[in-house]
Structure formats: C-alpha cells, structure tokens
Design a protein around this motif. Structure first.
Motif, PDB file in Angstrom:
ATOM      1  N   GLN A 641       0.846  -1.184   0.000  1.00  0.00           N
ATOM      2  CA  GLN A 641       0.000   0.000   0.000  1.00  0.00           C
ATOM      3  C   GLN A 641       0.884   1.238   0.000  1.00  0.00           C
ATOM      4  N   PRO A 642       0.389   2.346  -0.541  1.00  0.00           N
ATOM      5  CA  PRO A 642       1.226   3.557  -0.636  1.00  0.00           C
ATOM      6  C   PRO A 642       1.786   4.022   0.704  1.00  0.00           C
ATOM      7  N   ASP A 643       1.021   3.816   1.773  1.00  0.00           N
ATOM      8  CA  ASP A 643       1.459   4.309   3.081  1.00  0.00           C
ATOM      9  C   ASP A 643       2.180   3.243   3.900  1.00  0.00           C
ATOM     10  N   ALA A 644       2.388   2.054   3.343  1.00  0.00           N
ATOM     11  CA  ALA A 644       3.031   0.980   4.109  1.00  0.00           C
ATOM     12  C   ALA A 644       4.523   1.260   4.282  1.00  0.00           C
ATOM     13  N   LEU A 645       5.032   0.887   5.429  1.00  0.00           N
ATOM     14  CA  LEU A 645       6.445   1.016   5.757  1.00  0.00           C
ATOM     15  C   LEU A 645       6.992  -0.360   6.139  1.00  0.00           C
ATOM     16  N   ARG A 674      10.596   2.091  26.150  1.00  0.00           N
ATOM     17  CA  ARG A 674      10.903   1.213  25.024  1.00  0.00           C
ATOM     18  C   ARG A 674       9.833   1.341  23.927  1.00  0.00           C
ATOM     19  N   MET A 675       8.783   2.082  24.206  1.00  0.00           N
ATOM     20  CA  MET A 675       7.679   2.201  23.255  1.00  0.00           C
ATOM     21  C   MET A 675       7.919   3.389  22.329  1.00  0.00           C
ATOM     22  N   VAL A 676       8.858   3.205  21.417  1.00  0.00           N
ATOM     23  CA  VAL A 676       9.172   4.224  20.427  1.00  0.00           C
ATOM     24  C   VAL A 676       9.200   3.581  19.047  1.00  0.00           C
ATOM     25  N   VAL A 677       8.979   4.398  18.028  1.00  0.00           N
ATOM     26  CA  VAL A 677       9.142   3.961  16.650  1.00  0.00           C
ATOM     27  C   VAL A 677      10.008   4.993  15.941  1.00  0.00           C
ATOM     28  N   PHE A 678      11.132   4.542  15.395  1.00  0.00           N
ATOM     29  CA  PHE A 678      12.075   5.420  14.707  1.00  0.00           C
ATOM     30  C   PHE A 678      11.632   5.579  13.258  1.00  0.00           C
ATOM     31  N   MET A 679      11.498   6.828  12.808  1.00  0.00           N
ATOM     32  CA  MET A 679      11.002   7.119  11.464  1.00  0.00           C
ATOM     33  C   MET A 679      11.843   8.209  10.811  1.00  0.00           C
ATOM     34  N   HIS A 680      11.933   8.153   9.486  1.00  0.00           N
ATOM     35  CA  HIS A 680      12.582   9.218   8.731  1.00  0.00           C
ATOM     36  C   HIS A 680      11.677  10.449   8.734  1.00  0.00           C
ATOM     37  N   ALA A 681      12.279  11.621   8.819  1.00  0.00           N
ATOM     38  CA  ALA A 681      11.507  12.870   8.878  1.00  0.00           C
ATOM     39  C   ALA A 681      10.591  13.021   7.668  1.00  0.00           C
ATOM     40  N   ASN A 682      11.041  12.588   6.492  1.00  0.00           N
ATOM     41  CA  ASN A 682      10.208  12.709   5.294  1.00  0.00           C
ATOM     42  C   ASN A 682       8.963  11.832   5.379  1.00  0.00           C
ATOM     43  N   ASP A 683       9.108  10.630   5.978  1.00  0.00           N
ATOM     44  CA  ASP A 683       7.935   9.768   6.139  1.00  0.00           C
ATOM     45  C   ASP A 683       6.960  10.365   7.147  1.00  0.00           C
ATOM     46  N   ALA A 685       6.442  13.512   7.715  1.00  0.00           N
ATOM     47  CA  ALA A 685       5.731  14.598   7.036  1.00  0.00           C
ATOM     48  C   ALA A 685       4.762  14.056   5.993  1.00  0.00           C
ATOM     49  N   ARG A 686       5.210  13.058   5.225  1.00  0.00           N
ATOM     50  CA  ARG A 686       4.368  12.500   4.153  1.00  0.00           C
ATOM     51  C   ARG A 686       3.077  11.900   4.697  1.00  0.00           C
ATOM     52  N   LEU A 687       3.145  11.305   5.892  1.00  0.00           N
ATOM     53  CA  LEU A 687       1.972  10.664   6.487  1.00  0.00           C
ATOM     54  C   LEU A 687       1.208  11.601   7.417  1.00  0.00           C
ATOM     55  N   SER A 688       1.560  12.888   7.394  1.00  0.00           N
ATOM     56  CA  SER A 688       0.880  13.910   8.217  1.00  0.00           C
ATOM     57  C   SER A 688       0.946  13.561   9.702  1.00  0.00           C
ATOM     58  N   GLY A 710       0.569   2.639  21.235  1.00  0.00           N
ATOM     59  CA  GLY A 710       1.355   3.291  22.275  1.00  0.00           C
ATOM     60  C   GLY A 710       2.786   3.618  21.918  1.00  0.00           C
ATOM     61  N   PHE A 711       3.142   3.629  20.610  1.00  0.00           N
ATOM     62  CA  PHE A 711       4.507   3.963  20.216  1.00  0.00           C
ATOM     63  C   PHE A 711       4.646   5.483  20.044  1.00  0.00           C
ATOM     64  N   ARG A 712       5.757   6.009  20.502  1.00  0.00           N
ATOM     65  CA  ARG A 712       6.061   7.429  20.335  1.00  0.00           C
ATOM     66  C   ARG A 712       6.969   7.591  19.121  1.00  0.00           C
ATOM     67  N   ILE A 713       6.598   8.459  18.206  1.00  0.00           N
ATOM     68  CA  ILE A 713       7.418   8.691  17.018  1.00  0.00           C
ATOM     69  C   ILE A 713       8.697   9.427  17.398  1.00  0.00           C
ATOM     70  N   VAL A 714       9.822   8.920  16.883  1.00  0.00           N
ATOM     71  CA  VAL A 714      11.118   9.564  17.055  1.00  0.00           C
ATOM     72  C   VAL A 714      11.715   9.777  15.667  1.00  0.00           C
ATOM     73  N   ALA A 715      11.910  11.005  15.279  1.00  0.00           N
ATOM     74  CA  ALA A 715      12.574  11.291  14.002  1.00  0.00           C
ATOM     75  C   ALA A 715      14.004  10.786  14.074  1.00  0.00           C
ATOM     76  N   TYR A 716      14.423  10.040  13.056  1.00  0.00           N
ATOM     77  CA  TYR A 716      15.694   9.339  13.169  1.00  0.00           C
ATOM     78  C   TYR A 716      16.311   9.139  11.791  1.00  0.00           C
ATOM     79  N   ASP A 717      17.599   8.904  11.782  1.00  0.00           N
ATOM     80  CA  ASP A 717      18.332   8.663  10.537  1.00  0.00           C
ATOM     81  C   ASP A 717      18.154   7.194  10.145  1.00  0.00           C
ATOM     82  N   ILE A 718      17.089   6.929   9.415  1.00  0.00           N
ATOM     83  CA  ILE A 718      16.737   5.589   8.959  1.00  0.00           C
ATOM     84  C   ILE A 718      16.276   5.730   7.516  1.00  0.00           C
ATOM     85  N   PRO A 719      16.494   4.746   6.638  1.00  0.00           N
ATOM     86  CA  PRO A 719      16.073   4.912   5.250  1.00  0.00           C
ATOM     87  C   PRO A 719      14.586   5.227   5.122  1.00  0.00           C
TER      88      PRO A 719
END
Length: 759
Positions: A641-645, A674-683, A685-688, A710-719
């Motif tokens: 799906q377009p929004d799948a990671l 421990r309840m965090v999810v590491f995400m790229h900043a562009n993702d 923004a793209r997913l609002s 219950g995951f907290r988004i953390v902007a991170y250097d990940i593809p």
C-alpha cells in the motif's frame, strides 16, 4: 506498556565513559557491586567463566577487562542480591504478574526453590525436588513424545545440552527447537549448501591478517561489543571496514576503548567504518547482487594480467560460477538501486575497494538472517567472498556473529530437530535404544502446534520462549492450553507467569556460580561463535542452597521419565561432568578428540572446519555459487500500500535478547521507555504525523490483523520507507508464517506495517 520517556541526541562514541558509567549503575542497581565487580576480573579469562551474554570469541591473551557493557550487565543480573521464593508468590497471583513488564518480572531476582502451579490459589507453591521430578516424569510418560517439545535457549553448557538431547531422543522425540531457529538457522541452512559447513570459517586470529572487512546487518556496539577490540585494531592498521546497515549504529561509527587509559582521559575516538551504506530493510539481496555485478564489471574491463576475480580458485574449487556471473550481468542498475535503496555509485565504490583486497572477512548478523530471503542473503554474501577466493586463507572468510553464549555449541552436541544432523546410529550403539528417525519440530512448527493444540507438553531449558516468538496473542492463548509446561530457569519471566495447566518452575544454578557435585567444583564448557571450545569455572557461591545444577535437573527428569538403562549413568554424569565430556567425545570423536585434556586451552581449542582447508562437503564436492531468481523480500505479501512502511525490529543498548536490563537506549538517545518507533523525517511529514506523536502500528498482510498501540514517534536517521522499533514489543506484528524460506527463521527485519495516530 507505554512509559514516559525522554529523547535526546547522544553524541558520544561506543565504549568510553558512557559505557563505564552504565556498567557502574547496573552493578549498584543489582545490589551486589562488590561480588559482581570481583567476578568481572574472571570473565572470559583462562580459569574464569565464560560470559553468559554473547558468544563472541575469547582470546588467548585476554585484555585486563575482558568484558563489555552488556556482558557486565549480564553478570550483575545473574549475581544480584535479590531473591524470590514461596513468600513472593504467596503475595502475588499469576494473573496479577501477567500485568508486569519483562523488566519488572526479571528484576525481582533469582528463583530459589522448585515451584508448582496451584490453580485454586492461582499461585506457584513450593514442591520438593523429588516430588517435582516424579510428577513431571509421570506427565511425560502419559504424553505422546511426538506431541512434546524440548526447547533449549543458548546459555546451557555443552554438558547439559548433550544430556538434554539424549533425554529427548531416549524419550522418543526429535522435537528439539532452540534459539538458533529464531536467529541463525538461515546460516545453518545456507552455508552447508554453499561450502559444506554449517558455521562460520573465521577464527579470531584472522582479524589480524584481513585487509578488508564487510559488515552486514549486525549492531556490534550493543550485541557483541568485545568485537570492537579487533575492529579497532584493524581500523588503526588502515583496514577498510565497509558497512551495510539500515540504521547508523554508534559501534560501527566511533569507538573509545575503555581498556585504554590514554583514550579515556583524552577522549580519543577511532573511526570504525570507512564506508557506511544505509541499505533499506529487505534490500540486502540487491546490494549484494550490485557488489558482485560491479566486481565483475571491473574484472571484465581489466587486462588479462590484472584480473580482480580469483579465476584460478573458482576453476579448481567452485561450481556454478558462470551461471551466477551471467545472472549478475543481467541485473539492471535501476532495479538494484530501487530494491537496495542505495545508488549505483555507492555500491561501485565499495566494490572498487574490494577489488583491491587480498584477504576479506564478511561479518553479518540477524540483519541478514531474519528475512524471508535470509538463506539467500547468506548465500549471496558467500558468493561475494568466493569470487576472490576468500575462504581457506589467513585473514579471510565468513563470520556470522551468533547471539547467546553457547547457542552454536548446543547444536554441535545434538540439539537439533533435523534427524540427519544428529548422530543417531552412534547414539544407538552407545546407549542401546532406537532413536526416532523422523525430523522433529523447529520453533515455528512448535508454535503452530501450540496454537492448534497439537503440542501438549513443553519443557524449556532456559529462555523466555513465549516472548521470543511471533504471534504473541495466539501463542499465549495456546500456551494456557498446554497440559504440561516445565521451565528450568534462573529468573522469573513471562513464559512462567503465563503457564500450562500443569506447570513447574525449576530454579537452577547460574553459570557464574560454583557448581559442587560429589564435593568437588565442576567445570562446564561452551563453544563461541568462532568455533572454539572453552572451559568455564564457577566463581560465586550459589544464591541459595536449594538450587540444583542444570545437569542435575535434566538427570532428575530423565530418571523419572525413562526406563532404566544401564548404558546411561545419569547419576555418574551428574557427579562428574568430565564423564559427560567423555561421552561427548565418544559420540563426536572427530570434533572433540582429547576433550578433557584440551578443555583448559587458553583461547579455547578449535572445532574442525573443513572449508578452512578448502575441503567442500557439498553435493558437488565444490563450493557452490547459489543465487535467487528474485529480489522480492516479501513475494507472498499483498501488493504494498502507498502508506506501508517496512518494520525492522531492534534490540536496545539496555537489553540482550528477551532480557531487558532497563528502559534506556543510550546510543539512540532514548531514556525511560521502550515504546518508540524510529522514522525518517520525510515519512513523518508525508503521512501527516509529527515527531513525538503517539501512534499504533498494524501489520499489512492478508488474513492477519494485528495492531500494537502506544509507540512514540522519534525522528531518526533511517532509510525512507522503513521504521524501527524494539523486540519483543513488536513480536505481535510478525505473522508466524512470515519466516525465511528454507530455514523458518521468523522474518522480523522487514514486516510491512501501517501507522495511525492514537486517540
């Protein structure tokens, strides 16, 4: 369970004062800093004990402090002053304890007496050792061996593991799943087909002679920090270290050696990786194909006397190269770039460095093995090494970095569900019984059997099986329906508080504790991840006089379950572990010649590895180039799906496998959660979405609806297109059928997920 936490950038290196402070805090927290501190002087040294954490090699000439941050935490965790017994369970029902976190359960301390579940009070209650053995034996005798699983974690000694597999087979079962099934079984399937051995070919000394090191999917800073010493030495010699890994891991970037006073005082750092390529999750096949394609192009363009591929080695020792080379040439760069997430230029500059090397090591971890294509990934790395003859020469070879401290060794002495890998004829000759000849159940098979009710009894030699496996919800439902669950353990964990209808908790001595049998301290042995066998001596007094050793517990169950057999002296083996080693040698004479005589060899003594001698025990009699037709990581998943990671499960800096030492991950800047999810900043923004927002993750798969909140988004250097989050919290998101083709290793490193805001 969500917790408030703090996210701050960590700028320090691996090792250094951050590591020293973390070790100090951990030892004080466990309540026995003097005892644990004294033990660390003996850790991984001749006459001392083998670390109960990772399986990295023990050198002949150890450092003054031959332990790492996580190894020190594991020692403190085992030697803690905290203990729990019947009085603890009198205060807490198991229903209540199910609400506790993994950390809270293990943090209660060492188990001290045998326990049996009492349904009326919903508690564990004390039971005498002999009564426990008698009841367990009676239950096993009433159960079909084909419906009984004997699981082993990676910490049990060679002696215990040998006795355990003999118990299972004499009982009539080859159901011997172990922690290898969840991590490096892809290695054990791939390498025999490629080079005729199931383990790596690199010894520790090879790092002194390598002129190039490749790293794929292994976080050395958290998972095997002692490995940073040979890496630092190589880096200081100018050896290029080329890393392919989705996340920037600090141990593969910069290191300050805590063993070096001048570095600690000056803050000096060693750069580890000379190239760092952030391949996207599931992109390793494409990256490896690209490396091979680029190397072939360099070779094709070279003059006849300047070829970079070892054609003489290939002609004499290899099979299938021409077809492989044609397949590499046929791959087009746009597809390789799209699938790997890397540019053609990045792959070509790595291949250019490789083309100039003469002795290269390929290091990898679960970042290669825990994929649907895990077996293919390992075989492609093997192809890359074979192209330049990097097997069977000093400073070269393939180096899988195993996890738990004897996970490789227990397979060596018979913990395997595959009948063809066990010496069944020899066991029959030595012990006078007919072993089962059909394959048993691997971990995934056992999980399926627990869920559908086919598995009725589960015996566990250590570990936290229920938290380590996928499909957590269904597994817990099935676990409660087991007729019998038996857990040999040192600390309380979720596999104990969720339980079968009849449940027994049998506390054992830890490896660091002195194991006295017949009035004499015993030694045990382990195999490290470079195929060397080591002695391990207990150091500390047992935390309670009521504990039994692992061999004594296995023997107690065996005597209560099996008919008498004059050829198996369970009592004699329990009284003197040297006799178990004699039995191991008699069963595996080519692997363990003069076992007792050589067990104290500094640095260990090596297992024979035929591929190191360029002897290929394969179907063709040569090393084989084996490659897949497709680069698709998830061929049986629905169209993305377009929004799948792509979710990558991770371990924190405060964790080893399912054991969680705390809620911090220093290298990634996470504190208190421990309840965090590491995400790229562009993702994001793209997913609002926004940094710091609380979200849920849901698996994208047909007929599989699983979500964790219950995951907290953390902007991170990940593809881009990838996310990372901690194991085992994300295990519910992994379908049980989503495993490596050929090895059934759960494919935890590339799970398609959708993310939605909570609330």
């Amino acid at each position: 369970m969500a917790r408030d936490g703090r996210i701050e950038t960590y700028d320090g290196p691996a090792g250094g004062w951050g590591s020293a402070k973390s070790v100090g805090r951990a030892l004080v927290y466990d309540g026995a800093p003097l005892k644990s501190g004294a033990a660390l002087w003996k850790q991984n040294k001749p006459g001392g004990f083998a670390c109960v954490s990772c399986a990295w090699s023990k050198p002949r000439e150890p450092h003054l402090f031959e332990f790492c941050e996580n190894g020190a935490k594991a020692t403190g965790w085992e030697l803690t002053s905290k203990t729990i017994g019947a009085e603890f369970f009198a205060r807490h029902t198991l229903t209540e304890l199910e609400g506790w976190s993994d950390f809270e359960l293990e943090d209660q301390g060492r188990l001290t007496e045998p326990l049996k579940y009492d349904a009326a009070s919903d508690t564990y209650q004390p039971i005498a050792w002999e009564r426990a053995f008698e009841e367990i034996g009676g239950a096993l005798k009433a159960t079909d061996p084909k419906r009984t699983a004997f699981y082993a974690s990676g910490r049990a000694s060679l002696e215990t593991s040998y006795m355990y597999q003999l118990l299972a087979r004499a009982y009539g079962a080859n159901n011997l799943p172990d922690s290898s099934n969840m991590c490096h079984e892809s290695t054990s399937v791939a390498l025999p087909e490629s080079i005729g051995v199931p383990v790596g070919t690199v010894f520790l000394d090879d790092f002194d002679h390598a002129d190039l090191i490749f790293f794929f999917g292994q976080n050395v800073g958290s998972n095997a920090p002692r490995m940073l010493h040979p890496l630092q030495e190589a880096a200081k010699r100018g050896v290029p270290i080329i890393t392919f890994n989705p996340l920037k891991e600090r141990g593969l970037e910069r290191f300050t050696n805590p063993q070096a006073p001048t570095e600690m005082l000056s803050g000096a750092e060693t750069r580890i990786s000379t190239q760092y390529h952030q391949v996207k999750a599931g992109g390793d096949l494409a990256a490896l194909f690209g490396l091979c394609k680029a190397l072939i192009a360099i070779d094709d363009a070279a003059a006849p006397g300047a070829k970079v591929i070892d054609h003489a080695f290939i002609a004499e020792h290899c099979h299938g190269y021409d077809a492989f080379a044609d397949a590499c040439r046929a791959r087009d760069w746009p597809e390789l770039e799209r699938c790997s997430g890397l540019t053609r230029h990045a792959i070509e500059i790595a291949a250019e460095v490789y083309s100039r090397s003469s002795a290269a090591i390929g290091v990898y971890g679960m970042g290669l093995t825990q994929h649907r294509s895990g077996v293919d990934n390992v075989q492609m790395l093997m192809n890359l090494l074979l192209m330049k003859g990097n097997i069977g020469r000093p400073g070269a070879g393939i180096c899988p970095v195993r996890g738990h401290s004897n996970v490789q060794g227990q397979r060596t002495v018979g913990i395997t569900e595959k009948a063809s890998l066990a010496p069944l004829d020899r066991l029959k000759e030595l012990y006078g019984f007919e072993p089962p000849r059909e394959d048993g159940m691997a971990t995934v098979d056992v999980c399926e059997g627990i869920i559908d009710g086919e598995v009725e009894a589960f015996v566990s030699l250590g570990g936290n099986f229920l938290r380590a496996t996928p499909e957590t919800g269904l597994m817990e439902d099935g676990w409660r329906k087991l007729k019998l669950s038996v857990q040999i353990a040192t600390k309380l964990n979720r596999s104990h508080v969720v339980h079968g209808r009849a449940a027994y908790l049998l506390p054992c001595l830890g490896r660091i504790e002195i194991d006295r049998q017949a009035g004499r301290p015993q030694i045990v042995s382990i195999e490290d991840s470079t195929s060397h066998f080591h002695a391990s001596h207990g150091f500390a007094e047992p935390c309670a006089p009521t504990l039994l050793s692992e061999p004594a517990i296995v023997a107690g169950i065996a005597k209560a379950t099996l008919p008498p057999n004059p050829s198996i002296d369970w009592d004699g083996w329990t009284a003197d572990y040297a006799r178990v080693r004699d039995a191991i040698e008699a069963t595996y004479p080519k692997v363990f010649p003069r076992f007792n005589e050589r067990i104290e060899t500094p640095g260990g003594f090596p297992k024979p590895i035929s591929a190191r001698e360029r002897e290929w025990n394969t179907s063709t009699g040569k090393a084989n180039f084996i490659f897949p037709e497709s680069l698709d990581e998830n061929p049986d998943m629905p169209a993305p799906q377009p929004d799948a990671l792509r979710l990558i499960t991770l371990r924190s800096n405060d964790q080893f496998n399912t054991t969680v030492y705390g809620y911090d991950d220093r290298f990634r800047g996470v504190e208190g959660t421990r309840m965090v999810v590491f995400m790229h900043a562009n993702d994001i923004a793209r997913l609002s979405l926004r940094d710091g927002q609380t979200v849920a993750m849901r698996t994208v798969a047909d007929d599989f609806e699983r979500e964790v909140e219950g995951f907290r988004i953390v902007a991170y250097d990940i593809p881009e297109g990838c996310v990372g989050a901690y194991y085992p919290e994300c295990n519910p998101l992994i379908p049980l059928w989503h495993h490596a083709r050929g090895s059934k290793v759960p494919a935890a490193k590339s799970v398609p997920v959708l993310i939605r805001p909570c609330g």
